[in-house]
Design an enzyme around this catalytic site. Structure first.
Site, PDB file in Angstrom:
ATOM      1  N   ALA A  27      19.371  10.291 -23.490  1.00  0.00           N
ATOM      2  CA  ALA A  27      20.368  11.359 -23.415  1.00  0.00           C
ATOM      3  C   ALA A  27      21.333  11.300 -24.589  1.00  0.00           C
ATOM      4  O   ALA A  27      21.621  12.321 -25.226  1.00  0.00           O
ATOM      5  CB  ALA A  27      21.131  11.281 -22.096  1.00  0.00           C
ATOM      6  N   ARG A  37      21.908  18.839 -35.694  1.00  0.00           N
ATOM      7  CA  ARG A  37      21.172  20.037 -36.123  1.00  0.00           C
ATOM      8  C   ARG A  37      22.041  21.288 -36.043  1.00  0.00           C
ATOM      9  O   ARG A  37      21.864  22.218 -36.830  1.00  0.00           O
ATOM     10  CB  ARG A  37      19.921  20.216 -35.264  1.00  0.00           C
ATOM     11  CG  ARG A  37      18.782  19.254 -35.593  1.00  0.00           C
ATOM     12  CD  ARG A  37      17.499  19.619 -34.871  1.00  0.00           C
ATOM     13  NE  ARG A  37      17.543  19.265 -33.463  1.00  0.00           N
ATOM     14  CZ  ARG A  37      17.134  18.099 -32.975  1.00  0.00           C
ATOM     15  NH1 ARG A  37      16.647  17.170 -33.806  1.00  0.00           N
ATOM     16  NH2 ARG A  37      17.195  17.849 -31.682  1.00  0.00           N
ATOM     17  N   SER A  56      16.642   4.992 -28.618  1.00  0.00           N
ATOM     18  CA  SER A  56      15.631   6.048 -28.452  1.00  0.00           C
ATOM     19  C   SER A  56      14.259   5.486 -28.093  1.00  0.00           C
ATOM     20  O   SER A  56      13.273   5.743 -28.785  1.00  0.00           O
ATOM     21  CB  SER A  56      15.543   6.894 -29.726  1.00  0.00           C
ATOM     22  OG  SER A  56      16.772   7.510 -30.003  1.00  0.00           O
ATOM     23  N   CYS A  60      10.473   4.154 -19.485  1.00  0.00           N
ATOM     24  CA  CYS A  60       9.370   4.333 -18.530  1.00  0.00           C
ATOM     25  C   CYS A  60       8.114   3.584 -18.973  1.00  0.00           C
ATOM     26  O   CYS A  60       7.240   3.293 -18.150  1.00  0.00           O
ATOM     27  CB  CYS A  60       9.042   5.821 -18.373  1.00  0.00           C
ATOM     28  SG  CYS A  60      10.417   6.800 -17.731  1.00  0.00           S
ATOM     29  N   ASN A 324      16.364  13.503 -21.544  1.00  0.00           N
ATOM     30  CA  ASN A 324      16.145  14.189 -22.820  1.00  0.00           C
ATOM     31  C   ASN A 324      16.590  15.646 -22.754  1.00  0.00           C
ATOM     32  O   ASN A 324      17.156  16.173 -23.722  1.00  0.00           O
ATOM     33  CB  ASN A 324      14.665  14.091 -23.206  1.00  0.00           C
ATOM     34  CG  ASN A 324      14.334  12.753 -23.845  1.00  0.00           C
ATOM     35  OD1 ASN A 324      14.629  12.523 -25.008  1.00  0.00           O
ATOM     36  ND2 ASN A 324      13.736  11.859 -23.076  1.00  0.00           N
ATOM     37  N   TRP A 453     -11.714  25.435  -3.943  1.00  0.00           N
ATOM     38  CA  TRP A 453     -10.324  25.492  -3.498  1.00  0.00           C
ATOM     39  C   TRP A 453      -9.647  24.193  -3.927  1.00  0.00           C
ATOM     40  O   TRP A 453      -9.987  23.109  -3.443  1.00  0.00           O
ATOM     41  CB  TRP A 453     -10.241  25.641  -1.977  1.00  0.00           C
ATOM     42  CG  TRP A 453     -10.421  27.058  -1.514  1.00  0.00           C
ATOM     43  CD1 TRP A 453     -11.591  27.689  -1.213  1.00  0.00           C
ATOM     44  CD2 TRP A 453      -9.379  28.010  -1.317  1.00  0.00           C
ATOM     45  NE1 TRP A 453     -11.358  28.984  -0.844  1.00  0.00           N
ATOM     46  CE2 TRP A 453      -9.998  29.219  -0.882  1.00  0.00           C
ATOM     47  CE3 TRP A 453      -7.987  27.991  -1.445  1.00  0.00           C
ATOM     48  CZ2 TRP A 453      -9.279  30.376  -0.589  1.00  0.00           C
ATOM     49  CZ3 TRP A 453      -7.266  29.137  -1.150  1.00  0.00           C
ATOM     50  CH2 TRP A 453      -7.906  30.306  -0.730  1.00  0.00           C
TER      51      TRP A 453
END
Length: 471
Positions: A27, A37, A56, A60, A324, A453
């Site tokens: 984050a 940016r 960064s 996980c 993110n 299905w």
């Protein structure tokens, strides 16, 4: 030390506005990169603080690095400190923020190596302090050989312990996502693994009947499952190293202990600064990820609570995907643009060896807590056409609101090809679809990929019939 006399590193009201970011992972650095940016270095100074050694990275991915599926630690790092600095972000590593002074718009930092402290002023502040592993308050919890796994530093510390450990017995305390993934990692490393879980079944993010399927599969992999067991203490030897995990009724020998109890939002700084916290201990923000009541402070990632689009309630769901997205929203807004994060439906996937586990939306107890009446159905199907080689069994459970038929949640347990089917349900939940409407979804079909299905649609059809019977 009298910090009123400490160095104030420029700040609010200076020639350039300054954005200060606390936290150098998903984050925080997504926010910093997006803000850069949006606005150039001549008008917008960005200073980021990270107390660890890495930025960064994919938290996980840590269980798969520990387990050997990912060969090198650096493969988990998306962008290094040097790469961030080259993009115009003043990133200060091994530097911990110890205080947020909202009245004077500044933060106090401590260099982890030298102990030196200083104040840095801000015009805008991003709080991305992440989460911390739950450490039980019991004897031995801090013994040598006991590890929580949340950061890349944690993963490295665990690997260092494994390299020094002769024994091959691992006890994992807790059976949530972290617990089951670390159980797999230790199985892959050739350890004898015991999972001690205080719940009735593993994976409390599932309903117990679906968790039971996970329990059976884990035992089939050679993992010893101990449910309904509360760890009371961690026993150590004369050398101070862990030797066993004790419950009220038994002891389980251990050469290494991994805490997979879960995480809590790391909001110590936020609470001390008077930022608003929710029922789960996470920071409360608006849709723009701005901290409620603070015009120039944003927060995102594992330290915040998010809106559940299905129940309409605040929840705590620490996931890198959310972090993110939060960072992108924060960076856009801090940089003068406009973006929102509307909420989540609670989608998550995991695996234990070849067993895939997925869920989205509400469990039965979530629906009851929200005051929703519902129908619940379960179906058995296969990942491919039954006659096609490699077809694997899967179980799909679906919840639908009584009377309206609105989809409320889906859980899937199966083998290869099962877990990512939950994305069908995640889209349907976000769109507010009914289970009857879902049965008409035009999904891709060919025998190597699905029965005629799809299992999710079979469950939707069964749920639609159940809703119709109770109208």
């Amino acid at each position: 030390m009298d910090m009123s006399a400490a160095r104030d590193d420029g700040g609010a009201g200076g020639a350039r506005e300054r954005l200060v970011v606390i936290g150098g992972d998903a984050a925080g650095m997504s926010a910093a990169s997006q803000a850069r940016r949006m606005r150039g270095p001549d008008e917008w100074e960005i200073v980021a603080f990270e107390r660890g050694h890495f930025t960064s990275y994919s938290a996980c991915g840590i269980p798969y690095w520990v387990g050997g599926d990912v060969a090198d630690r650096d493969e988990l790092i998306a962008r290094t400190p040097e790469e961030h600095r080259a993009r115009g972000i003043d990133l200060r590593m091994r530097t911990e923020i110890t205080e947020i002074d909202t009245a004077r718009q500044r933060v106090r930092a401590r260099d982890a190596d030298t102990g030196a402290e200083s104040w840095t002023a801000y015009d805008g502040l991003v709080v991305a302090t992440g989460a911390r592993p739950v450490r039980p308050d019991m004897p031995g919890a801090d013994a040598t050989g006991v590890h929580g796994v949340q950061t890349l530093d944690d993963g490295q510390a665990l690997l260092d312990t494994l390299a020094r450990t002769r024994g091959r017995r691992a006890v994992v305390v807790g059976a949530g996502y972290i617990g089951v993934e670390m159980a797999e990692a230790m199985i892959n490393r050739g350890y004898e693994v015991t999972v001690v879980n205080r719940g009735s079944e593993p994976m409390s993010t599932l309903d117990p009947d679906m968790g039971r399927l996970v329990h059976r599969a884990m035992e089939g992999l050679g993992i010893t499952m101990v449910d309904d067991a509360e760890v009371t203490k961690i026993l150590t030897g004369d050398d101070g190293r862990v030797r066993a995990v004790a419950t009220q009724d038994a002891e389980f020998p251990a050469d290494v202990v991994i805490l997979g109890i879960g995480v809590r939002p790391e909001t110590t700084l936020a609470a001390a600064a008077g930022l608003p916290l929710g029922a789960h201990g996470g920071i409360l923000t608006d849709l723009a990820m701005r901290v409620r009541g603070h015009e120039n402070i944003w927060a995102g990632g594992d330290c915040v609570e998010v809106l559940d689009l299905v129940s309409g309630q605040e929840r705590y769901i620490p996931l890198g995907t959310h972090a993110n997205k939060h960072g992108q929203v924060i960076g856009t807004n801090a940089g003068g643009g406009y973006a929102t994060f509307p909420g989540v439906v609670g989608t998550a996937v995991s695996k234990v060896c070849d067993l895939e586990i997925a869920r989205t939306g509400l469990r039965e107890k979530d629906a009851r807590r929200a005051g929703l009446a519902f129908e619940s159905v379960t179906v058995e199907s296969t990942s491919r056409a039954g006659y096609y080689p490699g077809a694997n069994p899967m179980t799909v459970k679906m919840l639908a609101e009584r009377r309206t038929g609105r989809l409320l949640g889906v859980q899937i347990v199966g083998r290869e090809g099962a877990a990512k089917r939950v994305d069908i349900a995640a889209v349907a939940l976000t769109a507010g679809m009914t289970v009857d409407r879902m049965t008409a979804l035009d999904l891709g079909y060919a025998p190597p990929f699905s029965p005629v299905w799809d299992p999710v649609l079979v469950a939707a059809r069964k749920a639609a019939r159940a809703v119709e019977r109770h109208r």
